[in-house]
Scaffold this motif. Structure first.
Motif, PDB file in Angstrom:
ATOM      1  N   ALA A 113       0.587  -0.870   0.382  1.00  0.00           N
ATOM      2  CA  ALA A 113      -0.114   0.542   0.166  1.00  0.00           C
ATOM      3  C   ALA A 113       1.137   1.148   0.356  1.00  0.00           C
ATOM      4  O   ALA A 113       0.325   2.250  -0.791  1.00  0.00           O
ATOM      5  CB  ALA A 113      -0.935  -0.007   1.517  1.00  0.00           C
ATOM      6  N   ALA A 114       2.449   1.113   0.378  1.00  0.00           N
ATOM      7  CA  ALA A 114       2.341   2.668   0.805  1.00  0.00           C
ATOM      8  C   ALA A 114       3.447   2.902  -0.305  1.00  0.00           C
ATOM      9  O   ALA A 114       3.945   3.620  -0.477  1.00  0.00           O
ATOM     10  CB  ALA A 114       3.746   1.842   2.051  1.00  0.00           C
ATOM     11  N   ASP A 127      -9.610 -14.113   6.405  1.00  0.00           N
ATOM     12  CA  ASP A 127      -8.772 -13.699   6.062  1.00  0.00           C
ATOM     13  C   ASP A 127      -8.513 -14.412   4.261  1.00  0.00           C
ATOM     14  O   ASP A 127      -9.428 -14.381   2.900  1.00  0.00           O
ATOM     15  CB  ASP A 127      -9.464 -15.149   6.458  1.00  0.00           C
ATOM     16  N   GLY A 128      -7.442 -13.419   4.052  1.00  0.00           N
ATOM     17  CA  GLY A 128      -7.180 -13.424   2.911  1.00  0.00           C
ATOM     18  C   GLY A 128      -7.382 -12.250   2.219  1.00  0.00           C
ATOM     19  O   GLY A 128      -7.609 -12.096   0.869  1.00  0.00           O
ATOM     20  N   LEU A 129      -8.107 -11.427   2.841  1.00  0.00           N
ATOM     21  CA  LEU A 129      -8.988  -9.999   2.544  1.00  0.00           C
ATOM     22  C   LEU A 129      -8.085  -9.214   2.632  1.00  0.00           C
ATOM     23  O   LEU A 129      -8.179  -8.797   4.210  1.00  0.00           O
ATOM     24  CB  LEU A 129     -10.614  -9.828   2.401  1.00  0.00           C
ATOM     25  N   TRP A 130      -7.169  -7.741   2.644  1.00  0.00           N
ATOM     26  CA  TRP A 130      -6.681  -6.836   3.312  1.00  0.00           C
ATOM     27  C   TRP A 130      -7.693  -5.499   2.792  1.00  0.00           C
ATOM     28  O   TRP A 130      -7.636  -5.383   1.234  1.00  0.00           O
ATOM     29  CB  TRP A 130      -5.260  -6.404   3.283  1.00  0.00           C
ATOM     30  N   LEU A 131      -8.141  -4.414   2.853  1.00  0.00           N
ATOM     31  CA  LEU A 131      -7.935  -3.352   3.049  1.00  0.00           C
ATOM     32  C   LEU A 131      -7.033  -2.567   2.913  1.00  0.00           C
ATOM     33  O   LEU A 131      -6.492  -1.983   4.076  1.00  0.00           O
ATOM     34  CB  LEU A 131      -8.919  -2.594   4.026  1.00  0.00           C
ATOM     35  N   LEU A 132      -6.976  -2.115   1.696  1.00  0.00           N
ATOM     36  CA  LEU A 132      -5.367  -1.044   1.621  1.00  0.00           C
ATOM     37  C   LEU A 132      -5.521   0.324   1.746  1.00  0.00           C
ATOM     38  O   LEU A 132      -4.083   0.865   2.652  1.00  0.00           O
ATOM     39  CB  LEU A 132      -4.692  -1.486   0.475  1.00  0.00           C
ATOM     40  N   GLY A 133      -6.680   0.883   1.662  1.00  0.00           N
ATOM     41  CA  GLY A 133      -7.024   2.496   1.880  1.00  0.00           C
ATOM     42  C   GLY A 133      -7.802   3.100   1.259  1.00  0.00           C
ATOM     43  O   GLY A 133      -8.646   2.510  -0.284  1.00  0.00           O
ATOM     44  N   ARG A 134      -8.137   3.931   0.830  1.00  0.00           N
ATOM     45  CA  ARG A 134      -8.895   4.878   0.380  1.00  0.00           C
ATOM     46  C   ARG A 134      -8.081   6.226  -0.102  1.00  0.00           C
ATOM     47  O   ARG A 134      -7.407   7.373   0.035  1.00  0.00           O
ATOM     48  CB  ARG A 134     -10.090   5.419   1.171  1.00  0.00           C
ATOM     49  N   LEU A 135      -8.550   5.878  -2.020  1.00  0.00           N
ATOM     50  CA  LEU A 135      -7.981   6.814  -2.601  1.00  0.00           C
ATOM     51  C   LEU A 135      -8.790   8.068  -2.880  1.00  0.00           C
ATOM     52  O   LEU A 135      -9.777   8.374  -2.463  1.00  0.00           O
ATOM     53  CB  LEU A 135      -8.031   6.173  -3.705  1.00  0.00           C
ATOM     54  N   PRO A 136      -7.819   9.274  -3.420  1.00  0.00           N
ATOM     55  CA  PRO A 136      -8.661  10.576  -3.525  1.00  0.00           C
ATOM     56  C   PRO A 136      -9.828  10.583  -3.714  1.00  0.00           C
ATOM     57  O   PRO A 136     -10.916  10.980  -3.817  1.00  0.00           O
ATOM     58  CB  PRO A 136      -7.193  11.600  -4.395  1.00  0.00           C
ATOM     59  N   THR A 137     -10.233   9.818  -4.844  1.00  0.00           N
ATOM     60  CA  THR A 137     -11.223   9.907  -5.382  1.00  0.00           C
ATOM     61  C   THR A 137     -12.190   9.390  -4.369  1.00  0.00           C
ATOM     62  O   THR A 137     -13.227   9.551  -4.880  1.00  0.00           O
ATOM     63  CB  THR A 137     -10.730   8.715  -6.532  1.00  0.00           C
ATOM     64  N   GLY A 138     -11.521   8.516  -3.287  1.00  0.00           N
ATOM     65  CA  GLY A 138     -12.475   8.263  -2.765  1.00  0.00           C
ATOM     66  C   GLY A 138     -13.067   6.161  -2.798  1.00  0.00           C
ATOM     67  O   GLY A 138     -13.503   6.320  -1.849  1.00  0.00           O
ATOM     68  N   MET A 139     -12.159   5.744  -3.584  1.00  0.00           N
ATOM     69  CA  MET A 139     -12.904   4.605  -4.064  1.00  0.00           C
ATOM     70  C   MET A 139     -11.769   3.784  -2.623  1.00  0.00           C
ATOM     71  O   MET A 139     -10.742   4.111  -2.658  1.00  0.00           O
ATOM     72  CB  MET A 139     -12.345   4.262  -5.158  1.00  0.00           C
ATOM     73  N   CYS A 140     -12.700   2.595  -2.379  1.00  0.00           N
ATOM     74  CA  CYS A 140     -11.453   1.515  -1.548  1.00  0.00           C
ATOM     75  C   CYS A 140     -11.022   0.729  -2.127  1.00  0.00           C
ATOM     76  O   CYS A 140     -11.693   0.123  -2.996  1.00  0.00           O
ATOM     77  CB  CYS A 140     -12.901   1.373  -0.340  1.00  0.00           C
TER      78      CYS A 140
END
Length: 313
Positions: free
Chosen positions: A105-106, A119-132
């Motif tokens: 992500a970084a 299990d097996g699924l991570w949230l990387l973060g939210r983009l400036p566009t608002g997309m997760c």
């Protein structure tokens, strides 16, 4: 290197490890940086080596011996098959999945640590566009309704994109029907001037639908899906149009009772026949099942968005 490690982790599971020999292809500074960040965790050095692929010696592993100034992985049957090793070849490293995901992500500019959704699924973060943006080890975990619900809860009302290594058309169709965009990892990686792979989040703008995927004609009783002509009987064409028209309504589910009344046949039987007819037109069974989705206890619905459907007179 981050992407390479992610592939190794995805293919080998949580206990996947890598050897120093496998890491030779990467700059030493990059390896040391991942060791400091605890993405790579050094383990006990190897004291044996894998056997020759063609060998029938019966050993589970080859012994490693020091012969003069050399380290050799010795084949008991063929001296010519001995492998000369460097000291670093014997190093072994585990992979910390959570720290690896945060590093990925970084690499794309997201500074917050990634979080585990399931299990097996991570949230990387939210983009400036608002997309997760999520990273998934295996899209099969997303086929479970509970996982899709957890993904939506983590994203709230934001658009969702999931990145995964392998993505087949049927899975992509299923996820899109659930309001989730999926992208293969290969479409989201860029290589910088130093040969380092990074996630390119700017490639994750929503996919624009430039043309309808499903085109139906009332007058000609014809149908096209993803450019493929569907040679359906009038009854099957009429049922497919029912699904398409219902998909434009607030409630997209075509109820069993409505199907019974409109066709004069039990809903489960005629929907089964429609799926068989779609397979007969060249669609895979998985694609046919994803196109006509079962809503248990209620009925069925079309598995693509209304914007991807055109019904002509």
């Amino acid at each position: 290197m981050l992407i390479w490690l992610w592939k190794r982790l995805s293919n080998g599971g949580a206990e996947a490890s890598v050897s120093g020999r496998a890491l030779r292809r990467f700059p030493e500074r990059e390896i040391e940086g991942l060791l400091r960040a605890r993405v790579l965790i050094e383990q006990r050095k190897a004291d044996s080596w894998s056997v020759c692929l063609h060998c029938d010696c019966g050993l589970d592993a080859r012994p490693i011996r020091a012969v003069g100034d050399q380290l050799l992985a010795c084949c008991p049957r063929d001296v010519g098959a001995d492998v000369v090793l460097e000291p670093d070849d014997l190093r072994r490293f585990g992979i910390d999945a959570d720290k690896l995901i945060s590093a990925i992500a970084a690499s794309g500019g997201l500074l917050a640590a990634a979080t585990v959704v399931s299990d097996g699924l991570w949230l990387l973060g939210r983009l400036p566009t608002g997309m997760c943006v999520f990273l998934c080890r295996d899209t099969h975990v997303l086929m479970a309704p509970a996982t899709i619900l957890a993904t939506r809860m983590a994203a709230g009302s934001a658009p969702i994109t999931v990145i995964t290594i392998d993505l087949d058309p049927a899975t992509e169709l299923h996820l899109r029907a659930a309001g989730i965009e999926a992208r293969s990892l290969a479409d989201c990686v860029q290589v910088d001037d130093h040969g380092t792979e990074n996630i390119a989040f700017d490639r994750l703008s929503p996919i624009a639908v430039t043309a309808p995927r499903l085109v139906l004609s009332r007058s000609r009783q014809s149908a096209m899906f993803d450019g493929r002509r569907l040679d359906l009987t009038p009854q099957m064409s009429a049922l497919l149009r029912l699904f398409a028209e219902q998909g434009g309504q607030r409630d997209t589910v075509l109820r069993k009772e409505t199907i019974d009344a409109q066709t004069g046949r039990p809903a489960n039987e005629i929907v089964r026949d429609l799926r068989k007819a779609l397979v007969g037109c060249g669609l895979s069974r998985a694609t046919a099942d994803a196109l006509i989705v079962t809503v248990r206890g209620y009925g069925y619905r079309l598995g693509i968005a209304p914007a991807e459907v055109a019904v002509e007179d």
